[in-house]
Design an enzyme around this catalytic site. Structure first.
Site, mmCIF file in Angstrom:
data_model
loop_
_atom_site.group_PDB
_atom_site.id
_atom_site.type_symbol
_atom_site.label_atom_id
_atom_site.label_comp_id
_atom_site.label_asym_id
_atom_site.label_seq_id
_atom_site.Cartn_x
_atom_site.Cartn_y
_atom_site.Cartn_z
ATOM 1 N N ARG A 164 0.820 -1.231 0.000
ATOM 2 C CA ARG A 164 0.000 0.000 0.000
ATOM 3 C C ARG A 164 0.850 1.274 0.000
ATOM 4 N NH1 ARG A 164 -2.078 -3.694 -1.037
ATOM 5 N NH2 ARG A 164 -3.777 -4.816 -0.029
ATOM 6 N N SER A 213 -10.327 -0.651 4.456
ATOM 7 C CA SER A 213 -9.611 -0.999 5.685
ATOM 8 C C SER A 213 -9.011 0.250 6.310
ATOM 9 C CB SER A 213 -8.475 -1.969 5.385
ATOM 10 O OG SER A 213 -8.994 -3.143 4.830
ATOM 11 N N GLU A 283 -4.293 3.208 6.931
ATOM 12 C CA GLU A 283 -4.151 2.987 5.482
ATOM 13 C C GLU A 283 -4.658 4.154 4.629
ATOM 14 O OE1 GLU A 283 -4.817 -1.052 4.062
ATOM 15 O OE2 GLU A 283 -5.804 -0.231 2.308
HETATM 16 C C1 LIG Z 1 -15.524 -0.762 0.292
HETATM 17 C C2 LIG Z 1 -14.058 -0.519 0.008
HETATM 18 C C3 LIG Z 1 -13.229 -1.605 -0.255
HETATM 19 C C4 LIG Z 1 -11.858 -1.388 -0.523
HETATM 20 N N1 LIG Z 1 -11.061 -2.475 -0.789
HETATM 21 C C5 LIG Z 1 -9.752 -2.279 -1.028
HETATM 22 C C6 LIG Z 1 -8.879 -3.410 -1.302
HETATM 23 O O1 LIG Z 1 -9.288 -4.552 -1.341
HETATM 24 N N2 LIG Z 1 -7.576 -3.142 -1.532
HETATM 25 C C7 LIG Z 1 -7.071 -1.878 -1.509
HETATM 26 O O2 LIG Z 1 -5.864 -1.710 -1.726
HETATM 27 N N3 LIG Z 1 -7.862 -0.817 -1.267
HETATM 28 C C8 LIG Z 1 -9.178 -0.977 -1.023
HETATM 29 N N4 LIG Z 1 -9.985 0.100 -0.758
HETATM 30 C C9 LIG Z 1 -9.407 1.456 -0.706
HETATM 31 C C10 LIG Z 1 -9.450 2.207 -2.052
HETATM 32 O O3 LIG Z 1 -10.530 1.792 -2.845
HETATM 33 C C11 LIG Z 1 -8.177 1.995 -2.843
HETATM 34 O O4 LIG Z 1 -7.057 2.384 -2.089
HETATM 35 C C12 LIG Z 1 -8.188 2.757 -4.171
HETATM 36 O O5 LIG Z 1 -7.067 2.343 -4.901
HETATM 37 C C13 LIG Z 1 -8.152 4.275 -4.001
HETATM 38 O O6 LIG Z 1 -8.356 4.882 -5.257
HETATM 39 P P1 LIG Z 1 -9.111 6.286 -5.385
HETATM 40 O O7 LIG Z 1 -9.209 6.634 -6.815
HETATM 41 O O8 LIG Z 1 -10.402 6.242 -4.647
HETATM 42 O O9 LIG Z 1 -8.081 7.232 -4.633
HETATM 43 P P2 LIG Z 1 -8.411 8.508 -3.710
HETATM 44 O O10 LIG Z 1 -9.026 8.029 -2.436
HETATM 45 O O11 LIG Z 1 -9.162 9.520 -4.465
HETATM 46 O O12 LIG Z 1 -6.948 9.035 -3.425
HETATM 47 C C14 LIG Z 1 -6.029 8.265 -2.672
HETATM 48 C C15 LIG Z 1 -4.677 8.995 -2.656
HETATM 49 O O13 LIG Z 1 -4.122 8.994 -3.973
HETATM 50 C C16 LIG Z 1 -3.896 10.331 -4.422
HETATM 51 N N5 LIG Z 1 -4.240 10.353 -5.858
HETATM 52 C C17 LIG Z 1 -5.418 10.025 -6.431
HETATM 53 N N6 LIG Z 1 -5.322 10.112 -7.780
HETATM 54 C C18 LIG Z 1 -4.064 10.526 -8.050
HETATM 55 C C19 LIG Z 1 -3.357 10.820 -9.252
HETATM 56 N N7 LIG Z 1 -3.926 10.706 -10.455
HETATM 57 N N8 LIG Z 1 -2.062 11.236 -9.153
HETATM 58 C C20 LIG Z 1 -1.477 11.366 -7.944
HETATM 59 N N9 LIG Z 1 -2.090 11.120 -6.767
HETATM 60 C C21 LIG Z 1 -3.367 10.699 -6.831
HETATM 61 C C22 LIG Z 1 -4.796 11.208 -3.580
HETATM 62 O O14 LIG Z 1 -4.270 12.517 -3.479
HETATM 63 C C23 LIG Z 1 -4.781 10.457 -2.249
HETATM 64 O O15 LIG Z 1 -3.625 10.784 -1.519
HETATM 65 C C24 LIG Z 1 -11.344 -0.076 -0.505
HETATM 66 C C25 LIG Z 1 -12.196 1.010 -0.257
HETATM 67 C C26 LIG Z 1 -13.530 0.799 0.002
HETATM 68 C C27 LIG Z 1 -14.436 1.976 0.257
#
Ligand SMILES: Cc1cc2nc3c(=O)[nH]c(=O)nc-3n(C[C@H](O)[C@H](O)[C@H](O)COP(=O)(O)OP(=O)(O)OC[C@H]3O[C@@H](n4cnc5c(N)ncnc54)[C@H](O)[C@@H]3O)c2cc1C
Length: 292
Positions: A164, A213, A283
């Site tokens: 992560r 998580s 996380e």
């Molecule tokens: C129900 C649920 C289940 C989940 N299951 C998992 C799982 O199994 N495994 C897992 O790893 N995660 C899981 N997650 C967490 C999450 O979905 C992941 O970490 C996902 O990859 C985050 O992507 P996002 O687009 O929502 O990022 P965001 O939440 O929008 O951003 C996360 C971070 O990345 C940065 N960021 C976003 N886009 C960019 C970009 N283009 N360039 C630079 N920085 C950027 C943001 O500034 C922030 O710091 C889960 C979440 C939920 C709600």
């Protein structure tokens, strides 16, 4: 701000996060292409604006006070181009969609990610993963922009990454990513996805507002199990609650504030530390405006 894309004023960030928490942002900007993003970064630099990048908002816990700055969303970066066993995908593409499209083309590599609700950019930056796989395994190159608007294509070997984590975070804006894909037994992959999805539905509070998580699993242990063994399921601060269904999830049960969530995280972290001398690491990214 000229030629930077679609500009929205006074936007409630509640509507842009899975936890449904976040203050009003002065601007939310959606560049339509790299030129507009470059213009935006120039504007930010010249005017010394604060900014954040937001993907799908599923791994962030956002300050709920007013944000006198700019939220950048790359929703329009949606290209998806196959070339042999490679696919180049814009930051704004949803992982679930990528999993579907690649499976439809006979590639099984993204099966593990089909229920991760994030976009490609956020998922690569945080090296999202599950079921023994992580997204960085599939990365060939990542095209990024730095804070000054310079664009570089990084090889996977240029990026340090682990559980992560990647060195891209807070340093670069991810524009698009080229992944190397593997062909395989699509029917078997679909069946595995179905079973994994059912397990999630049974074990995670997917019907509640959450952010996945809360803690990373410490080495050789499960954060959820440690919390559950301390009987912390159901602990509540204000509108925030440790999920009754999965101890490593905190849900926004009833109009929780940013402070409720952060205090509950801290109280769980402290109990685990006192009981097991294990310092759990949060996380999701906690974003506080005064620390930008
Ligand atoms: C129900 C649920 C289940 C989940 N299951 C998992 C799982 O199994 N495994 C897992 O790893 N995660 C899981 N997650 C967490 C999450 O979905 C992941 O970490 C996902 O990859 C985050 O992507 P996002 O687009 O929502 O990022 P965001 O939440 O929008 O951003 C996360 C971070 O990345 C940065 N960021 C976003 N886009 C960019 C970009 N283009 N360039 C630079 N920085 C950027 C943001 O500034 C922030 O710091 C889960 C979440 C939920 C709600």
């Amino acid at each position: 701000m000229n030629n930077v894309g679609e500009i929205l004023n006074d936007v409630s960030l509640k509507d842009y996060t899975s936890l449904k928490i976040g203050g009003i942002a002065k601007y939310l900007v959606k560049p339509r292409n790299i030129t507009e993003l470059k213009n935006l970064m120039e504007y930010i630099k010249e005017n010394k604006e604060k900014y954040i990048i937001l993907g799908h908002g599923t791994n962030v816990i956002i300050d709920d006070s007013y944000f006198d700055g700019i939220v950048i969303k790359l929703d329009n970066f949606k290209d998806l181009v196959f070339e042999g066993n490679e696919v180049t995908v814009g930051s704004g593409v949803a992982l679930g969609y990528l999993a579907k499209v690649t499976l439809d083309s006979g590639f099984i590599s993204f099966g593990f990610a089909s229920m991760i609700p994030g976009n490609v950019g956020g998922s690569v930056v945080g090296n999202a993963g599950c079921y023994g796989h992580e997204i960085m395994e599939l990365v060939k190159t990542v095209e990024v922009m730095d804070k000054d608007g310079n664009i570089t294509k990084l090889d996977r070997s240029d990026i340090s990454y682990g559980y992560r984590y990647t060195s891209l975070k807070n340093k670069y804006i991810v524009l698009n990513v080229t992944f190397i894909l593997k062909k395989g037994d699509v029917a078997a992959a679909r069946e595995e996805i179905k079973q994994n999805n059912q397990k999630r539905i049974n074990s995670q509070p997917l019907d509640k507002k959450n952010v996945g998580s809360i803690f990373r699993n410490p080495e050789n242990a499960s954060a959820g199990k440690l919390i559950e063994d301390l009987q912390l399921k159901g602990r509540t601060i204000g509108g925030a609650k440790v999920s009754e269904k999965h101890a490593n999830f905190i849900v926004n049960e009833d109009n929780a504030s940013f402070e409720d969530i952060v205090s509950l995280i801290e109280s769980v972290r402290q109990e685990v530390k006192d009981a097991y001398q294990i310092d759990l690491v949060v996380e999701p990214t906690i974003i506080k405006w005064d620390s930008l």
